[in-house]
Design a protein around this motif. Structure first.
Motif, PDB file in Angstrom:
ATOM      1  N   SER A 133      55.232  79.357  14.151  1.00  9.17           N
ATOM      2  CA  SER A 133      54.025  79.964  14.724  1.00  9.17           C
ATOM      3  C   SER A 133      54.206  80.214  16.223  1.00  9.17           C
ATOM      4  N   ALA A 134      55.281  79.670  16.805  1.00 11.38           N
ATOM      5  CA  ALA A 134      55.526  79.831  18.244  1.00 11.38           C
ATOM      6  C   ALA A 134      56.255  81.148  18.538  1.00 11.38           C
ATOM      7  N   VAL A 135      56.705  81.823  17.505  1.00 13.11           N
ATOM      8  CA  VAL A 135      57.549  83.017  17.657  1.00 13.11           C
ATOM      9  C   VAL A 135      56.885  84.202  16.952  1.00 13.11           C
ATOM     10  N   HIS A 136      56.988  85.379  17.539  1.00 15.93           N
ATOM     11  CA  HIS A 136      56.479  86.570  16.851  1.00 15.93           C
ATOM     12  C   HIS A 136      57.621  87.348  16.197  1.00 15.93           C
ATOM     13  N   MET A 137      57.411  87.763  14.957  1.00 13.25           N
ATOM     14  CA  MET A 137      58.341  88.669  14.288  1.00 13.25           C
ATOM     15  C   MET A 137      57.869  90.069  14.714  1.00 13.25           C
ATOM     16  N   HIS A 138      58.476  90.578  15.771  1.00 15.94           N
ATOM     17  CA  HIS A 138      57.968  91.767  16.452  1.00 15.94           C
ATOM     18  C   HIS A 138      58.688  93.065  16.063  1.00 15.94           C
ATOM     19  N   HIS A 139      59.666  92.951  15.141  1.00 13.49           N
ATOM     20  CA  HIS A 139      60.357  94.169  14.690  1.00 13.49           C
ATOM     21  C   HIS A 139      59.373  95.141  14.035  1.00 13.49           C
ATOM     22  N   LYS A 140      59.777  96.414  14.005  1.00 19.03           N
ATOM     23  CA  LYS A 140      59.027  97.431  13.257  1.00 19.03           C
ATOM     24  C   LYS A 140      60.062  98.389  12.690  1.00 19.03           C
ATOM     25  N   PHE A 141      60.794  97.920  11.672  1.00 20.51           N
ATOM     26  CA  PHE A 141      61.785  98.830  11.080  1.00 20.51           C
ATOM     27  C   PHE A 141      61.753  98.768   9.561  1.00 20.51           C
ATOM     28  N   ALA A 142      62.250  99.831   8.956  1.00 22.32           N
ATOM     29  CA  ALA A 142      62.327  99.903   7.491  1.00 22.32           C
ATOM     30  C   ALA A 142      63.700 100.437   7.117  1.00 22.32           C
ATOM     31  N   LEU A 143      64.227  99.950   6.003  1.00 23.07           N
ATOM     32  CA  LEU A 143      65.519 100.418   5.491  1.00 23.07           C
ATOM     33  C   LEU A 143      65.307 100.990   4.097  1.00 23.07           C
ATOM     34  N   VAL A 144      65.566 102.283   3.970  1.00 28.06           N
ATOM     35  CA  VAL A 144      65.351 102.985   2.706  1.00 28.06           C
ATOM     36  C   VAL A 144      66.677 103.052   1.955  1.00 28.06           C
ATOM     37  N   ASP A 145      66.714 102.475   0.761  1.00 27.28           N
ATOM     38  CA  ASP A 145      67.920 102.481  -0.088  1.00 27.28           C
ATOM     39  C   ASP A 145      69.156 101.968   0.662  1.00 27.28           C
ATOM     40  N   SER A 146      68.961 101.076   1.616  1.00 27.84           N
ATOM     41  CA  SER A 146      70.032 100.472   2.435  1.00 27.84           C
ATOM     42  C   SER A 146      70.879 101.500   3.185  1.00 27.84           C
ATOM     43  N   ARG A 147      70.378 102.724   3.320  1.00 29.21           N
ATOM     44  CA  ARG A 147      71.192 103.739   4.013  1.00 29.21           C
ATOM     45  C   ARG A 147      70.414 104.548   5.038  1.00 29.21           C
ATOM     46  N   LYS A 148      69.081 104.455   5.018  1.00 33.01           N
ATOM     47  CA  LYS A 148      68.295 105.202   6.004  1.00 33.01           C
ATOM     48  C   LYS A 148      67.465 104.209   6.820  1.00 33.01           C
ATOM     49  N   LEU A 149      67.640 104.247   8.125  1.00 31.53           N
ATOM     50  CA  LEU A 149      66.915 103.341   9.019  1.00 31.53           C
ATOM     51  C   LEU A 149      65.761 104.075   9.689  1.00 31.53           C
ATOM     52  N   ILE A 150      64.572 103.436   9.637  1.00 30.25           N
ATOM     53  CA  ILE A 150      63.388 103.970  10.329  1.00 30.25           C
ATOM     54  C   ILE A 150      62.975 102.886  11.325  1.00 30.25           C
ATOM     55  N   THR A 151      63.077 103.149  12.615  1.00 29.10           N
ATOM     56  CA  THR A 151      62.791 102.088  13.598  1.00 29.10           C
ATOM     57  C   THR A 151      62.146 102.664  14.854  1.00 29.10           C
ATOM     58  N   GLY A 152      61.423 101.834  15.573  1.00 28.65           N
ATOM     59  CA  GLY A 152      60.790 102.301  16.811  1.00 28.65           C
ATOM     60  C   GLY A 152      59.761 101.327  17.333  1.00 28.65           C
ATOM     61  N   SER A 153      58.783 101.882  18.049  1.00 33.37           N
ATOM     62  CA  SER A 153      57.736 101.042  18.655  1.00 33.37           C
ATOM     63  C   SER A 153      56.498 100.950  17.772  1.00 33.37           C
ATOM     64  N   LEU A 154      56.428 101.775  16.738  1.00 32.74           N
ATOM     65  CA  LEU A 154      55.220 101.940  15.928  1.00 32.74           C
ATOM     66  C   LEU A 154      54.939 100.786  14.961  1.00 32.74           C
ATOM     67  N   ASN A 155      53.829 100.073  15.205  1.00 34.73           N
ATOM     68  CA  ASN A 155      53.340  99.151  14.188  1.00 34.73           C
ATOM     69  C   ASN A 155      52.616  99.969  13.130  1.00 34.73           C
ATOM     70  N   TRP A 156      52.462  99.395  11.947  1.00 37.88           N
ATOM     71  CA  TRP A 156      51.881 100.179  10.850  1.00 37.88           C
ATOM     72  C   TRP A 156      50.355 100.033  10.839  1.00 37.88           C
ATOM     73  N   THR A 157      49.751 100.535  11.908  1.00 40.34           N
ATOM     74  CA  THR A 157      48.290 100.469  12.057  1.00 40.34           C
ATOM     75  C   THR A 157      47.746 101.867  12.339  1.00 40.34           C
ATOM     76  N   LEU A 158      46.443 102.051  12.107  1.00 34.74           N
ATOM     77  CA  LEU A 158      45.810 103.353  12.327  1.00 34.74           C
ATOM     78  C   LEU A 158      45.815 103.713  13.813  1.00 34.74           C
ATOM     79  N   THR A 159      45.564 102.707  14.667  1.00 29.98           N
ATOM     80  CA  THR A 159      45.554 102.945  16.122  1.00 29.98           C
ATOM     81  C   THR A 159      46.928 103.433  16.575  1.00 29.98           C
ATOM     82  N   ALA A 160      47.977 102.780  16.094  1.00 25.74           N
ATOM     83  CA  ALA A 160      49.337 103.163  16.489  1.00 25.74           C
ATOM     84  C   ALA A 160      49.631 104.596  16.067  1.00 25.74           C
ATOM     85  N   VAL A 161      49.261 104.952  14.827  1.00 24.47           N
ATOM     86  CA  VAL A 161      49.581 106.285  14.296  1.00 24.47           C
ATOM     87  C   VAL A 161      48.730 107.378  14.955  1.00 24.47           C
TER      88      VAL A 161
END
Lengths: 233, 233
Positions: free
Chosen positions: B153-181
């Protein structure tokens, strides 16, 4: 075998001249070879994951320092954070920084050093997070670094990317805070791929122009102007 | 000119067979040409900037829908968000998602659809943000999707990335929230560059294993077990 003692001054000059030409050509050839090897691997692609262990990074700031640093941290260890610093400190002409939250002292020190060395630094940051306790934005402004912030209070400037000399992109999830560097699970990607650097450079320029205080009406709080220009110290 | 009426059944079968072979070869050649063109440009590199305007994305979910969607949003417009959805929905085998905050309904719908289609979805998220109001993590777990969260609880898992079929990386600053989008200034990079995808895949696997509830002592709050396994609904 050459015997320098039996050579006339003219002959000695010729040998030295040929030696200098051979040296220059050798250096040029090595540079060419380095470029070829690099091109065959493609543009720089480096991924850094955090948290990063605390190590001494003093040697990255003071390169001419001959005596060993006396701090109690581990020395001579390469970490994600030291790699991040190396990439930032490689700036020679410009640094465009677009970061949500900036309170990390060592990163602030790196930016101030670059500014002192004549690197043109521009910073775009978030309106709300620029004034929180520990924020380094004030220190940057005080040193004369140009800082602009997101003008709308309803929107967050949530990017965390930097552009070194308009050719190296550093981007990821990492805000420039101590918690992010030393505790959180974060990622940073460093690349010189023009197809990736270009869009980020355009985005930076767009944000830089959109948040120019000159294009916005001055706002007052308790009778005081609360939007500062780049020249404000 | 062919006259099908005068042809015997055998001859007709021959013509149809040759036609089928020509068709298959044509399709194969087009695929080869497509691959060559793509290889000459190098692996996929796409940068998406947010905020993204609100448009109808119904056609991305229901491909066989012939009648036009009746919602009041603009139709047939490509945005950063619709591109993000297209990339996510391109998963055929697996989706590994590592995201700090996940409350966006349409993104949740996309993940649930992939799960329903048999794509193996794994989610790693932040311990604190998984239970905030509007979080979609509960809905994913309820559908049977395997979710793990940062154990400390002392650490944040702050990544925001997705791996599609282990070959396509989607990464950046965007959290998956309506405000972010829809409001924030954010960036997302999509790439199939193996030198970038590889490290993120390793990081995901590391986090997945480190946060396996089976390796952690169960914790109780008010006498109730508060760490759920993937099989919990």
């Amino acid at each position: 075998m050459f015997n320098f003692r039996n050579m006339s001054c003219k002959e000695l000059m010729k040998v030295l001249g040929l030696g200098a030409v051979a040296f220059v050509l050798g250096v040029e050839w090595l540079n060419w070879l380095k470029r070829r090897l690099r091109d065959s691997r493609g543009p720089l692609k480096e991924v850094l994951f955090f948290p990063s262990p605390q190590v001494c990074v003093e040697h990255l700031f003071i390169r001419h320092k001959h005596f060993p640093c006396a701090c109690p941290l581990p020395h001579g260890v390469e970490t994600s954070f030291s790699r991040l610093l190396v990439h930032l400190l490689s700036a020679r002409v410009s640094l465009d920084l677009c970061v949500f939250s900036f309170s990390h002292m060592e990163l602030s020190r790196a930016i101030l050093l670059l500014h002192k060395q004549g690197v043109v630094v521009r910073v775009v940051t978030d309106r709300d997070y620029m004034t929180i306790t520990g924020s380094q934005i004030g220190a940057l402004r005080k040193a004369g670094i140009c800082v602009r912030h997101e003008m709308s209070s309803a929107v967050h400037m949530h990017h965390k990317f930097a552009l070194v000399d308009s050719r190296k992109l550093i981007t990821g999830s990492l805000n420039w805070t101590l918690t992010a560097v030393q505790s959180n699970k974060e990622n940073v990607m460093v690349t010189e791929e023009p197809e990736l650097v270009g869009p980020y450079q355009q985005e930076f320029q767009k944000l830089w122009e959109a948040n120019d205080p000159a294009n916005h009406k001055p706002q007052y709080t308790n009778g005081q102007l609360n939007i500062k220009t780049c020249k404000d110290k």
